[in-house]
Design a protein around this motif. Structure first.
Motif, mmCIF file in Angstrom:
data_model
loop_
_atom_site.group_PDB
_atom_site.id
_atom_site.type_symbol
_atom_site.label_atom_id
_atom_site.label_comp_id
_atom_site.label_asym_id
_atom_site.label_seq_id
_atom_site.Cartn_x
_atom_site.Cartn_y
_atom_site.Cartn_z
ATOM 1 N N TYR A 59 0.855 -1.274 0.054
ATOM 2 C CA TYR A 59 0.199 0.002 -0.087
ATOM 3 C C TYR A 59 0.904 1.154 -0.007
ATOM 4 N N ASP A 106 -3.252 4.860 1.021
ATOM 5 C CA ASP A 106 -4.106 3.856 1.177
ATOM 6 C C ASP A 106 -3.917 3.178 2.450
ATOM 7 N N ASN A 146 -6.744 2.486 5.211
ATOM 8 C CA ASN A 146 -7.120 1.056 5.480
ATOM 9 C C ASN A 146 -6.629 1.080 6.846
ATOM 10 N N LYS A 179 -9.795 2.362 8.633
ATOM 11 C CA LYS A 179 -11.022 1.366 8.684
ATOM 12 C C LYS A 179 -10.852 0.214 9.451
#
Ligand code: GLU
Length: 165
Positions: free
Chosen positions: A141, A145, A149, A152
């Motif tokens: 990544y 990103d 992530n 998340k």
């Protein structure tokens, strides 16, 4: 309640003093330990410990950290007792990521389990953020990103700053 600060300068030398001044201004919020991390161009250097801003910065010579980018933190312990190791910033295994974090990560035990190949140096919920970023970057990544992530995967209420070498 803790405080987090990040600073980027166009010249060397003044990062640690700016971080120190900012942390001093936020002392009224209450805290148990203090730390800073400064990127000097080739590595991230961390200094931290228990006590007030002046005591810790004098004892651990925050002024010796020279660079153009840095992060700082005053901690109010939530997960993990008051200790030098639990003071922020926290770093990834390879030392190329340092984070400071305000708030709580409710699912940090699950995330630690997911990252069991990583070596954790503190008992805090916060350290998992540095290792998650390292894990995702190692999987290919890019920085943006990896951050998206990581967000998340975190449950809780929090703000954090990450410093990457
Ligand atoms: N939960 C983190 C810790 O215990 C951050 C606490 C804070 O907001 O100061 O280290």
């Amino acid at each position: 309640m803790c405080s987090i600060i990040a600073y980027a300068s166009c010249k060397d030398n003044d990062v640690s003093s700016v971080l120190l001044d900012a942390l001093s201004l936020m002392e009224y919020r209450g805290y148990d330990s203090v730390g800073i991390a400064v990127l000097n161009g080739s590595s991230i250097n961390v200094r931290k410990g228990i006590g007030n801003v002046r005591e810790v910065s004098n004892k651990h010579r925050f002024d010796e950290l020279v660079g153009r980018v840095g992060i700082g933190h005053t901690r109010w312990a939530a997960y993990g007792h008051v200790s030098n190791n639990n003071a922020h910033p926290h770093t990834s295994c390879n030392g190329k990521i340092a984070i400071v974090h305000n708030g709580i990560i409710d699912n940090y035990m699950e995330l630690r389990e997911m990252l069991k190949s990583h070596k954790f140096k503190s008992d805090t919920d916060s350290e998992v953020i540095a290792h998650l970023l390292e894990h995702l970057i190692s999987k290919g990544y890019n920085l943006k990103d990896a951050m998206v992530n990581t967000l998340k995967l975190l449950n809780g209420s929090y703000a954090f700053v990450a410093l990457l070498d």
